[in-house]
Write an enzyme that holds these catalytic residues in place. Structure first.
Site, PDB file in Angstrom:
ATOM      1  N   LYS A 182      60.706 -54.034 -24.553  1.00 46.90           N
ATOM      2  CA  LYS A 182      60.176 -55.370 -24.842  1.00 46.90           C
ATOM      3  C   LYS A 182      61.137 -56.189 -25.695  1.00 46.90           C
ATOM      4  O   LYS A 182      61.127 -57.416 -25.644  1.00 46.90           O
ATOM      5  CB  LYS A 182      58.851 -55.252 -25.573  1.00 46.90           C
TER       6      LYS A 182
HETATM    7  C1  LIG Z   1      57.075 -48.130 -22.988  1.00 41.16           C
HETATM    8  C2  LIG Z   1      56.513 -48.922 -21.865  1.00 41.16           C
HETATM    9  N1  LIG Z   1      56.823 -48.564 -20.619  1.00 41.16           N
HETATM   10  C3  LIG Z   1      56.329 -49.243 -19.558  1.00 41.16           C
HETATM   11  C4  LIG Z   1      55.495 -50.320 -19.722  1.00 41.16           C
HETATM   12  C5  LIG Z   1      55.005 -51.034 -18.501  1.00 41.16           C
HETATM   13  O1  LIG Z   1      55.634 -52.280 -18.348  1.00 41.16           O
HETATM   14  P1  LIG Z   1      54.907 -53.451 -17.604  1.00 41.16           P
HETATM   15  O2  LIG Z   1      53.629 -53.714 -18.355  1.00 41.16           O
HETATM   16  O3  LIG Z   1      55.828 -54.606 -17.684  1.00 41.16           O
HETATM   17  O4  LIG Z   1      54.622 -52.987 -16.250  1.00 41.16           O
HETATM   18  C6  LIG Z   1      55.127 -50.722 -21.014  1.00 41.16           C
HETATM   19  C7  LIG Z   1      54.238 -51.860 -21.280  1.00 41.16           C
HETATM   20  O5  LIG Z   1      54.401 -52.924 -20.856  1.00 41.16           O
HETATM   21  C8  LIG Z   1      55.694 -50.040 -22.114  1.00 41.16           C
HETATM   22  O6  LIG Z   1      55.440 -50.427 -23.349  1.00 41.16           O
HETATM   23  N1  LIG Z   2      52.506 -52.514 -22.145  1.00 41.92           N
HETATM   24  C1  LIG Z   2      52.395 -53.770 -22.772  1.00 41.92           C
HETATM   25  C2  LIG Z   2      51.198 -54.529 -22.342  1.00 41.92           C
HETATM   26  C3  LIG Z   2      51.399 -56.001 -22.460  1.00 41.92           C
HETATM   27  O1  LIG Z   2      52.264 -56.364 -21.468  1.00 41.92           O
HETATM   28  P1  LIG Z   2      53.099 -57.682 -21.398  1.00 41.92           P
HETATM   29  O2  LIG Z   2      54.346 -57.254 -20.759  1.00 41.92           O
HETATM   30  O3  LIG Z   2      52.299 -58.622 -20.628  1.00 41.92           O
HETATM   31  O4  LIG Z   2      53.333 -58.226 -22.770  1.00 41.92           O
HETATM   32  C4  LIG Z   2      52.487 -53.573 -24.285  1.00 41.92           C
HETATM   33  O5  LIG Z   2      53.205 -52.694 -24.700  1.00 41.92           O
HETATM   34  O6  LIG Z   2      51.839 -54.271 -25.032  1.00 41.92           O
END
Ligand SMILES: Cc1ncc(COP(=O)(O)O)c(C=O)c1O
Ligand SMILES: N[C@@H](CCOP(=O)(O)O)C(=O)O
Length: 460
Positions: free
Chosen positions: A113
């Protein structure tokens, strides 16, 4: 049609530029914003291969930003955003057994993120300086977005940030990464419910257009197009690195998935011309998305707690963006389908599928077995989310396109899972150890639109 003009998946918003799209977050008609056109960059690929991560980020993102941010300011924002990463490569890619791991976790909060939220924090700061005014960010997290967003804007002038997280359903260290931040502009809200409850309330609050305007709401979740855009970059980056290492013409990328933001960025990269033959979508037991790509049925179940808590999501926000393309950029059809999903908790698409995607589910046993196996064979510790991606990726090895697995978090964030897999907590990180004795600040609230709005009103 231009890549730097934005339309809503639901067709109810007049075109806006990049800056307005970033400030709008969720589209004002309840849909999600997308560029009016996706540029074909295949002619640029040869010159992009030798760029540094920041220069590549500028090359990939600038067509979507247009003149909303001057070139020099955009370059400066990008350089500052990636200077906070622990390695100059930003996203190192390493061979590990039969796969290539793209390590996306070298930012300040040790999850992928940071790649987008360091950038978005600096974009917000730039736009507020240009426009004046203030911003109250409201976000929902299943664990990682929250701390990355907080670290993207902590202490920034004119910004307050409110993050909702599901009480007891994020890892203890993920919670501490949010609740120990001492800056006065940071407000952590544990909610009595799941991430889906938080995301539902988030959308309800953003759809209250009077409140959104009066309280200058801003979005840090992947509803914000800038989040997706910044993630597109590392699909090109990691494909180039693996092509250099192997000489392959194309690669496959496996993506552990929850809210469909990360893999949707991969979809955009493919549409721009990234040399990616296949996107492998991997879910844990919360498998609404892997079932969809295997059967065409998108049907909501109950959220089930797993060892990969950040992916404990049933209603995937960015699925609507994908649906828009899947139904031929027909916003009337998207509106119908989203209304049907709200009513029936289910939609079915019968168009024969999308051959770009392969999908599978890595359950708890597979997660543990994969972490054990990679540690035994490679002395490499996979975080549980990455392990889900690797476990599913292994089902698609074997043709001549090498497999890149996105490593979305540092394993130290999930010490209980590592202990369960390896017998002891072998993955530690000094930045996380340092949080263990710090005081925490949080409130516990109901996942209810009125309750959250009242809390924001009372706090700012
Ligand atoms: C460590 C981790 N891996 C994978 C994901 C999945 O990603 P996305 O929600 O963009 O599919 C998340 C949350 O978003 C995450 O925090
Ligand atoms: N897995 C995410 C969930 C929120 O997803 P987002 O990509 O829409 O911000 C988290 O870690 O919070």
């Amino acid at each position: 049609m231009s890549a730097s003009e934005y339309v809503s998946t639901r067709g109810g918003v007049a075109r806006v530029n990049f800056a307005d799209a970033v400030m709008m977050g969720l589209a004002d008609d309840g849909g999600l914003l997308l560029p009016a056109a996706i540029p074909d960059m295949r002619a640029q690929l040869a010159s992009w291969r030798s760029l540094s991560y920041s220069d590549l980020a500028y090359a990939v993102m600038s067509p979507f930003v247009g003149d909303a941010i001057p070139a020099a300011a955009l370059k400066d924002i990008i350089c500052r955003s990636y200077a906070t990463f622990a390695t100059p490569a930003v996203v190192p890619v390493r061979r590990c057994g039969r796969v290539h791991i793209a390590e996306l976790f070298h930012g300040p909060t040790l999850a992928f993120k940071d790649v987008a939220l360091q950038f978005l924090g600096n974009v917000f700061e730039h736009l507020l300086t240009q426009r004046g005014g203030k911003l109250n960010i409201l976000g929902a997290t299943s664990g990682d977005t929250g701390s990355a967003a907080i670290h993207g804007v902590r202490g920034k002038a004119g910004v307050d940030i409110f993050i909702m997280f599901p009480d007891g359903r994020v890892s203890p260290l993920q919670e501490r990464q949010m609740t120990t931040v001492p800056d006065a502009n940071v407000h952590c809200i544990a909610i009595k419910g799941t991430f889906d409850d938080g995301q539902r309330v988030l959308k309800e609050v953003f759809n209250d257009l009077g409140f959104k305007r009066d309280y200058q709401l801003g979005a840090v979740n992947s509803v914000n197009w800038a989040r997706v855009l910044a993630q597109v970059v590392y699909y090109f980056w990691s494909a180039f690195r693996v092509q250099e290492a192997t000489g392959a013409a194309t690669v496959q990328v496996s993506v552990p998935t929850g809210n469909f933001g990360d893999i949707f960025a991969g979809y955009i990269a493919v549409r721009m011309g990234a040399p990616i033959r296949r996107l492998v979508l991997a879910t844990n037991e919360n498998d609404i998305l892997s079932r969809f790509f295997r059967s065409g049925e998108y049907s909501q179940g109950a959220v089930c707690p797993t060892l990969s808590p950040s992916m404990d999501i049933q209603v995937a926000s960015n699925f609507e963006r994908y649906l828009y393309y899947r139904v031929g950029e027909n916003s009337d059809r998207v509106r119908e389908l989203m209304a049907a999903f709200a009513r029936d908790k289910k939609i079915v698409i019968t168009d024969g599928g999308d051959s770009l995607f392969a999908a599978g589910r890595g359950d708890t046993a597979m997660t543990i077995e994969t972490i054990r196996r990679y540690y035994a064979a490679e002395k490499y510790i996979l975080d549980p989310h990455t392990a889900v991606g690797v476990a599913v990726a292994e089902q698609y090895l074997g043709d001549d396109a090498p497999m890149i697995c996105l490593a979305t978090a540092h394993p130290a964030k999930f010490s209980a899972a590592i202990e369960q897999a390896l017998g002891s907590d072998l993955a530690k990180h000094p930045a996380l150890e340092a949080l263990k004795d710090l005081p925490v600040r949080r409130v516990l609230l109901e996942p209810d639109k009125r309750v959250i709005e009242d809390y924001v009103k009372a706090t700012v």
